[in-house]
Motif scaffolding. Sequence first.
Motif, PDB file in Angstrom:
ATOM      1  N   ALA A  41      39.541  36.208  39.484  1.00 44.67           N
ATOM      2  CA  ALA A  41      39.396  36.191  37.826  1.00 44.67           C
ATOM      3  C   ALA A  41      39.493  38.520  38.448  1.00 44.67           C
ATOM      4  O   ALA A  41      39.569  38.859  39.426  1.00 44.67           O
ATOM      5  CB  ALA A  41      37.677  36.506  37.908  1.00 44.67           C
ATOM      6  N   GLY A  42      39.516  38.798  37.115  1.00 47.61           N
ATOM      7  CA  GLY A  42      39.116  40.460  36.524  1.00 47.61           C
ATOM      8  C   GLY A  42      38.749  40.381  35.710  1.00 47.61           C
ATOM      9  O   GLY A  42      39.547  40.191  34.755  1.00 47.61           O
ATOM     10  N   HIS A  43      37.675  41.348  35.683  1.00 42.04           N
ATOM     11  CA  HIS A  43      37.000  41.435  34.920  1.00 42.04           C
ATOM     12  C   HIS A  43      37.065  42.692  35.093  1.00 42.04           C
ATOM     13  O   HIS A  43      36.889  43.727  35.723  1.00 42.04           O
ATOM     14  CB  HIS A  43      35.748  41.072  34.766  1.00 42.04           C
ATOM     15  CG  HIS A  43      36.024  39.639  35.235  1.00 42.04           C
ATOM     16  ND1 HIS A  43      36.295  38.716  34.019  1.00 42.04           N
ATOM     17  CD2 HIS A  43      35.041  38.522  36.238  1.00 42.04           C
ATOM     18  CE1 HIS A  43      35.998  37.445  35.015  1.00 42.04           C
ATOM     19  NE2 HIS A  43      35.649  37.456  35.794  1.00 42.04           N
ATOM     20  N   SER A  44      37.118  43.847  33.545  1.00 37.32           N
ATOM     21  CA  SER A  44      37.499  45.156  33.491  1.00 37.32           C
ATOM     22  C   SER A  44      35.970  45.287  32.340  1.00 37.32           C
ATOM     23  O   SER A  44      36.027  44.654  31.277  1.00 37.32           O
ATOM     24  CB  SER A  44      38.262  45.515  33.140  1.00 37.32           C
ATOM     25  OG  SER A  44      39.173  45.219  33.765  1.00 37.32           O
ATOM     26  N   VAL A  45      35.594  46.570  33.796  1.00 34.78           N
ATOM     27  CA  VAL A  45      34.144  47.011  32.556  1.00 34.78           C
ATOM     28  C   VAL A  45      33.710  48.248  32.158  1.00 34.78           C
ATOM     29  O   VAL A  45      34.484  49.248  33.373  1.00 34.78           O
ATOM     30  CB  VAL A  45      33.069  46.077  32.697  1.00 34.78           C
ATOM     31  CG1 VAL A  45      31.812  47.037  32.582  1.00 34.78           C
ATOM     32  CG2 VAL A  45      32.670  44.965  33.040  1.00 34.78           C
ATOM     33  N   GLU A  46      33.589  48.794  30.876  1.00 36.92           N
ATOM     34  CA  GLU A  46      33.180  49.977  30.898  1.00 36.92           C
ATOM     35  C   GLU A  46      32.188  50.598  30.531  1.00 36.92           C
ATOM     36  O   GLU A  46      31.880  49.658  29.339  1.00 36.92           O
ATOM     37  CB  GLU A  46      34.575  50.541  29.805  1.00 36.92           C
ATOM     38  CG  GLU A  46      36.284  50.876  30.678  1.00 36.92           C
ATOM     39  CD  GLU A  46      37.315  51.329  29.611  1.00 36.92           C
ATOM     40  OE1 GLU A  46      38.675  50.607  29.426  1.00 36.92           O
ATOM     41  OE2 GLU A  46      36.803  52.021  28.795  1.00 36.92           O
ATOM     42  N   TYR A  52      35.045  50.368  35.726  1.00 32.40           N
ATOM     43  CA  TYR A  52      34.626  48.935  37.020  1.00 32.40           C
ATOM     44  C   TYR A  52      35.735  48.311  36.922  1.00 32.40           C
ATOM     45  O   TYR A  52      36.396  46.796  36.043  1.00 32.40           O
ATOM     46  CB  TYR A  52      33.692  48.251  36.937  1.00 32.40           C
ATOM     47  CG  TYR A  52      32.325  49.171  36.747  1.00 32.40           C
ATOM     48  CD1 TYR A  52      31.384  48.752  37.533  1.00 32.40           C
ATOM     49  CD2 TYR A  52      32.409  49.823  34.753  1.00 32.40           C
ATOM     50  CE1 TYR A  52      30.518  50.594  37.828  1.00 32.40           C
ATOM     51  CE2 TYR A  52      31.104  50.951  35.714  1.00 32.40           C
ATOM     52  CZ  TYR A  52      29.779  50.840  36.827  1.00 32.40           C
ATOM     53  OH  TYR A  52      29.107  51.318  36.348  1.00 32.40           O
ATOM     54  N   SER A  53      36.805  47.754  37.539  1.00 33.54           N
ATOM     55  CA  SER A  53      37.750  46.172  38.056  1.00 33.54           C
ATOM     56  C   SER A  53      36.537  45.437  39.193  1.00 33.54           C
ATOM     57  O   SER A  53      36.594  45.856  39.759  1.00 33.54           O
ATOM     58  CB  SER A  53      38.926  46.777  38.415  1.00 33.54           C
ATOM     59  OG  SER A  53      39.777  45.845  38.458  1.00 33.54           O
ATOM     60  N   VAL A  57      31.954  39.448  42.208  1.00 31.86           N
ATOM     61  CA  VAL A  57      30.642  39.770  42.024  1.00 31.86           C
ATOM     62  C   VAL A  57      30.093  39.746  40.433  1.00 31.86           C
ATOM     63  O   VAL A  57      30.691  39.805  39.732  1.00 31.86           O
ATOM     64  CB  VAL A  57      30.378  41.355  42.601  1.00 31.86           C
ATOM     65  CG1 VAL A  57      30.132  41.241  44.142  1.00 31.86           C
ATOM     66  CG2 VAL A  57      30.608  42.050  42.089  1.00 31.86           C
ATOM     67  N   PRO A  58      28.897  39.465  39.736  1.00 30.05           N
ATOM     68  CA  PRO A  58      29.250  39.045  38.108  1.00 30.05           C
ATOM     69  C   PRO A  58      29.395  40.586  37.874  1.00 30.05           C
ATOM     70  O   PRO A  58      29.333  41.602  38.101  1.00 30.05           O
ATOM     71  CB  PRO A  58      27.760  38.821  38.176  1.00 30.05           C
ATOM     72  CG  PRO A  58      27.194  38.649  40.132  1.00 30.05           C
ATOM     73  CD  PRO A  58      28.117  38.627  40.643  1.00 30.05           C
ATOM     74  N   SER A  59      30.027  40.362  36.693  1.00 30.77           N
ATOM     75  CA  SER A  59      30.364  41.774  35.737  1.00 30.77           C
ATOM     76  C   SER A  59      29.380  42.356  35.083  1.00 30.77           C
ATOM     77  O   SER A  59      29.623  43.696  34.615  1.00 30.77           O
ATOM     78  CB  SER A  59      31.562  40.959  34.867  1.00 30.77           C
ATOM     79  OG  SER A  59      32.097  40.018  34.395  1.00 30.77           O
ATOM     80  N   ASP A 321      34.206  49.951  25.085  1.00 29.04           N
ATOM     81  CA  ASP A 321      33.022  50.212  25.493  1.00 29.04           C
ATOM     82  C   ASP A 321      32.116  49.151  25.844  1.00 29.04           C
ATOM     83  O   ASP A 321      31.634  48.814  24.688  1.00 29.04           O
ATOM     84  CB  ASP A 321      31.849  51.685  25.537  1.00 29.04           C
ATOM     85  CG  ASP A 321      30.920  52.091  26.465  1.00 29.04           C
ATOM     86  OD1 ASP A 321      31.017  52.822  27.206  1.00 29.04           O
ATOM     87  OD2 ASP A 321      30.030  51.894  26.081  1.00 29.04           O
ATOM     88  N   ALA A 322      31.077  48.867  26.726  1.00 27.04           N
ATOM     89  CA  ALA A 322      30.289  47.985  26.843  1.00 27.04           C
ATOM     90  C   ALA A 322      28.855  47.949  25.166  1.00 27.04           C
ATOM     91  O   ALA A 322      28.905  47.073  24.512  1.00 27.04           O
ATOM     92  CB  ALA A 322      29.271  47.817  27.738  1.00 27.04           C
ATOM     93  N   GLU A 323      29.308  48.567  24.889  1.00 25.05           N
ATOM     94  CA  GLU A 323      28.409  49.475  23.323  1.00 25.05           C
ATOM     95  C   GLU A 323      29.398  49.175  22.628  1.00 25.05           C
ATOM     96  O   GLU A 323      28.872  49.097  21.226  1.00 25.05           O
ATOM     97  CB  GLU A 323      27.295  50.577  23.647  1.00 25.05           C
ATOM     98  CG  GLU A 323      26.947  51.109  24.861  1.00 25.05           C
ATOM     99  CD  GLU A 323      25.334  50.265  24.858  1.00 25.05           C
ATOM    100  OE1 GLU A 323      25.222  49.606  24.329  1.00 25.05           O
ATOM    101  OE2 GLU A 323      24.541  50.774  25.954  1.00 25.05           O
ATOM    102  N   ASP A 324      30.450  48.799  22.518  1.00 20.84           N
ATOM    103  CA  ASP A 324      31.156  48.567  21.281  1.00 20.84           C
ATOM    104  C   ASP A 324      31.282  47.942  20.439  1.00 20.84           C
ATOM    105  O   ASP A 324      32.268  46.647  20.894  1.00 20.84           O
ATOM    106  CB  ASP A 324      32.959  49.626  21.464  1.00 20.84           C
ATOM    107  CG  ASP A 324      33.221  50.783  21.886  1.00 20.84           C
ATOM    108  OD1 ASP A 324      32.174  51.480  21.411  1.00 20.84           O
ATOM    109  OD2 ASP A 324      33.822  51.208  22.436  1.00 20.84           O
ATOM    110  N   ILE A 325      29.837  47.194  20.183  1.00 18.18           N
ATOM    111  CA  ILE A 325      30.122  45.602  19.787  1.00 18.18           C
ATOM    112  C   ILE A 325      29.199  45.819  18.676  1.00 18.18           C
ATOM    113  O   ILE A 325      28.156  46.189  18.498  1.00 18.18           O
ATOM    114  CB  ILE A 325      29.179  45.353  21.076  1.00 18.18           C
ATOM    115  CG1 ILE A 325      29.648  44.755  21.853  1.00 18.18           C
ATOM    116  CG2 ILE A 325      28.445  43.443  20.622  1.00 18.18           C
ATOM    117  CD1 ILE A 325      30.565  43.263  22.679  1.00 18.18           C
TER     118      ILE A 325
END
Length: 332
Positions: A41-46, A52-53, A57-59, A321-325
């Motif tokens: 798996a590859g999860h990207s978080v901004e 974070y790539s 570990v839990p994203s 961004d994580a908050e762009d929701i």
Amino acid sequence: MSVTVVVGGQYGDEGKGKIISYLALHDKPEVIARGGGGPNAGHSVEYKGKKYSIRLVPSGLVEKEAKLAIGAGVLIDADVFLKEVANFELGNRCIIDRRATLITQEMKDLDAASENSKKIGTTKTGMGPTQAARASRTATTVESEPRLKKYLGDVPELVNSTKNVLVEGSQGFMLSNLYGTYPFVTSKDVSASTICAEVGLGPRKVKDVIMVIKAYTTRVGSGPMPGELSEEEAKKIGMQEYGTVTGRPRRTNPNLVWDEIKTAAMINSANYLAVTKLDVKFPKCAKKRKFDELDADAKAFVAEIEKKVGVKVGLIGTGADAEDIIDRRAVQ
Ligand code: GTP
Ligand code: IMP
Ligand code: MG
């Protein structure tokens, strides 16, 4: 007890990492438990200008108060895990279930050399051979790796004694070993029921299942891909992506594959969809955080998804961004 499960509804890379980090920051789970796959798996978080790539570990790690758990079903590459603990400064926040399976160098070499792995286009992270060894009862568990000793524990005990748990899956429904495009799939089922079993939660414990889909379709690796564009065509419309783990170009279909998504929603028993990258399809939506601010085309697309799939679109991604929701879960 409140358990929310997040799974992928397409071919992985739907943007689960971003949705999970938003949920972690806003719903404030005490434990975030990862099921599904492993270092494939590859999860990207901004978040707040930091990128974070993440592979193992839990994203939801951006929510600093949460404990991070990795379930028994997840295959563990010790080097990948320890690197992430160090890079993301996780200290003692992480616990791996002591029954989880260890990926050895031999398994990675087998995956890289296998003709069948080449045909399928695996991530060469040792997943298939390790899962096969687990089924044959010849695999080793994480207890045989001294460097992991201080992280081992009992994840089912932890999640079943916690009030607010966020469970994160990996990959996507169409890569499920049971329900995907077999044999062009990963080595495990990745639907919500299996993800829950892997962290030790029974079916009666789950409140919400959020299935993440991207506003268009991408796939890495081989297998059927109707409506596929060339790399050039995908670039022109801003939809060409590259894999986080392997760097390979992702294959692109600019549309949604309705019958696949409907089946995925049914088998996952999704009560919400999260639609990511709406702003890539409809650039005027970029960074919007209120549904009313979307233009008519984007609103019509969301309505079309709800009508065709029969599930409410509870979350909409409008930026990196994580908050762009846009969070519509509370709206009836
Ligand atoms: P998962 O494997 O499902 O976690 O997805 P992924 O992280 O592999 O997807 P990818 O590698 O394509 O990374 C997603 C990137 O797109 C990250 O940089 C995210 O911040 C970004 N992203 C996620 N959702 C949105 C969105 O709604 N709009 C935009 N513009 N970017 C997004
Ligand atoms: P494996 O999981 O490495 O065995 O790879 C099997 C197939 O699943 C290949 O087509 C991979 O590209 C795909 N795959 C595995 N994990 C992911 C993921 O997290 N995102 C997208 N594709 C994946
Ligand atoms: Mg990914």
